[in-house]
Design a protein around this motif. Structure first.
Motif, short mmCIF file in Angstrom:
data_model
loop_
_atom_site.label_atom_id
_atom_site.label_comp_id
_atom_site.label_asym_id
_atom_site.label_seq_id
_atom_site.Cartn_x
_atom_site.Cartn_y
_atom_site.Cartn_z
N TYR A 3 12.94 84.33 34.96
CA TYR A 3 13.01 85.22 33.81
C TYR A 3 11.85 84.97 32.85
N LEU A 4 11.29 86.06 32.32
CA LEU A 4 10.30 86.03 31.24
C LEU A 4 10.69 87.07 30.21
N HIS A 5 10.47 86.76 28.93
CA HIS A 5 10.67 87.77 27.90
C HIS A 5 9.67 88.90 28.11
N LYS A 6 10.14 90.14 27.97
CA LYS A 6 9.26 91.29 28.12
C LYS A 6 9.50 92.28 27.00
N SER A 7 8.50 93.09 26.73
CA SER A 7 8.68 94.22 25.82
C SER A 7 9.46 95.30 26.54
N ILE A 8 9.93 96.28 25.80
CA ILE A 8 10.70 97.34 26.41
C ILE A 8 9.85 98.15 27.39
N SER A 9 8.51 98.07 27.23
CA SER A 9 7.61 98.75 28.16
C SER A 9 7.27 97.90 29.38
N GLY A 10 7.79 96.66 29.43
CA GLY A 10 7.59 95.81 30.60
C GLY A 10 6.48 94.80 30.48
N GLN A 11 5.79 94.75 29.35
CA GLN A 11 4.72 93.78 29.15
C GLN A 11 5.30 92.41 28.80
N ILE A 13 5.94 89.03 26.99
CA ILE A 13 5.87 88.55 25.60
C ILE A 13 5.51 87.08 25.64
N GLN A 14 4.53 86.70 24.85
CA GLN A 14 4.03 85.32 24.89
C GLN A 14 4.88 84.39 24.04
N LEU A 15 6.13 84.25 24.45
CA LEU A 15 7.05 83.30 23.84
C LEU A 15 7.75 82.54 24.96
N PRO A 16 8.04 81.26 24.75
CA PRO A 16 8.75 80.51 25.79
C PRO A 16 10.18 81.01 25.95
N VAL A 17 10.79 80.69 27.06
CA VAL A 17 12.18 81.03 27.31
C VAL A 17 13.06 79.89 26.81
N GLY A 18 13.92 80.18 25.84
CA GLY A 18 14.74 79.14 25.24
C GLY A 18 16.22 79.37 25.47
N LYS A 19 16.99 78.83 24.59
CA LYS A 19 18.46 78.94 24.68
C LYS A 19 18.93 80.29 24.17
N VAL A 20 20.19 80.58 24.46
CA VAL A 20 20.84 81.79 23.96
C VAL A 20 22.02 81.35 23.09
N VAL A 21 21.98 81.71 21.82
CA VAL A 21 23.09 81.41 20.91
C VAL A 21 23.92 82.68 20.79
N CYS A 22 25.21 82.57 21.10
CA CYS A 22 26.09 83.72 21.15
C CYS A 22 27.10 83.68 20.01
N VAL A 23 27.46 84.86 19.53
CA VAL A 23 28.43 84.99 18.45
C VAL A 23 29.66 85.70 19.01
N GLY A 24 30.79 85.04 18.94
CA GLY A 24 32.03 85.64 19.39
C GLY A 24 32.81 86.26 18.23
N LEU A 73 28.71 94.03 26.17
CA LEU A 73 27.41 94.52 25.73
C LEU A 73 27.14 94.08 24.29
N GLU A 74 25.93 93.57 24.05
CA GLU A 74 25.60 93.04 22.72
C GLU A 74 24.16 93.37 22.34
N VAL A 75 23.93 93.51 21.04
CA VAL A 75 22.56 93.58 20.53
C VAL A 75 21.98 92.18 20.55
N ALA A 76 20.79 92.04 21.13
CA ALA A 76 20.12 90.75 21.28
C ALA A 76 18.91 90.67 20.35
N ILE A 77 18.74 89.53 19.72
CA ILE A 77 17.64 89.30 18.78
C ILE A 77 16.74 88.20 19.34
N LEU A 78 15.46 88.49 19.50
CA LEU A 78 14.49 87.51 19.98
C LEU A 78 13.77 86.87 18.80
N ILE A 79 13.78 85.54 18.77
CA ILE A 79 13.20 84.78 17.66
C ILE A 79 11.76 84.41 17.97
N GLN A 80 10.88 84.53 16.96
CA GLN A 80 9.46 84.22 17.18
C GLN A 80 8.94 83.04 16.39
#
Length: 224
Positions: A3-11, A13-24, A73-80
């Protein structure tokens, strides 16, 4: 493929792949749907980086010996940029972009673990448990708290929500999370799911929509 972070156009994203923090339990209708209590504070849990996969790729479900696997299904936020004890303004500035994700959940296994007072990771954090879309850059999102999103399965509406209905809004969540877990560049925050969770089956066809922004399709292939 890793897996790599990508833009919605498929490019890429130059950010590392980290953890996923979920809100229940961040949407009241979903809390009621599962017969839970509305929490006094955000209910937080994590998925590892190995749970991430591209939602555009076929989704492989765990063995059915583990019970049903549900969509959330959830809205996901990518941190920079790093966030620790951050103000809401700092949190807003740290958002790279917005996407959609599926918090795949082994519901039968989760219920069994909850009944014994045990952690949920076996039901929530398995490999491939977080299919995620590409990300729309934050400058293209005029209002984080008015995002309409939906999931169709086999052309039937399964889930529909709007971030205006969250118990805790996006930047409040990020601020509160940063008081407990330092958020690092490349981390993803999942902001909660509305009602409509249910089992996925082999050959299900999925359509994920962030209204006025993008839609994409995926398919469930079956067991791993």
């Amino acid at each position: 493929m890793a897996y790599l972070h990508k833009s919605i156009s498929g490019q890429a994203i130059q950010l590392p792949v980290g953890k996923v923090v979920c809100v229940g339990r961040n949407y009241v209708d979903h809390v009621k749907e599962l017969g839970n209590e509305v929490p006094d504070n955000p209910l937080l849990f994590m998925k590892p980086a190995t749970s991430l996969c591209d939602v555009n790729d076929p989704i492989l479900l765990p063995s059915d010996t583990l019970g049903s696997c549900h969509n959330e299904l959830e809205v996901a936020i990518l941190i920079q940029s790093p966030l620790k004890n951050a103000s809401q303004n700092e949190c807003l500035a740290a958002i790279y972009g917005v996407g959609l994700a599926l918090d795949l959940t082994l519901r039968d296994l989760q219920a069994k673990l909850k009944s014994k007072g045990l952690p949920w990771e076996r039901a929530k954090a398995f490999d491939g448990a977080c299919p995620v879309s590409g990300f729309l850059e934050i400058e293209n999102v005029p209002d984080l708290q008015n995002l309409e999103f939906s999931l169709q399965i086999n052309q039937q509406l399964r889930q529909q929500g709007n971030t205006s209905l969250m118990i805790w809004d996006v930047v409040s969540l990020l601020s509160q999370i940063s008081e407990i877990f330092t958020l690092l560049p490349g981390d993803i925050v999942l902001t909660g799911t509305p009602k409509g969770v249910g089992p996925l089956y082999a050959d299900d066809e999925l359509s994920l929509n962030l209204h006025d922004h993008f839609s994409l399709n995926s398919k469930v292939l079956g067991e791993k």
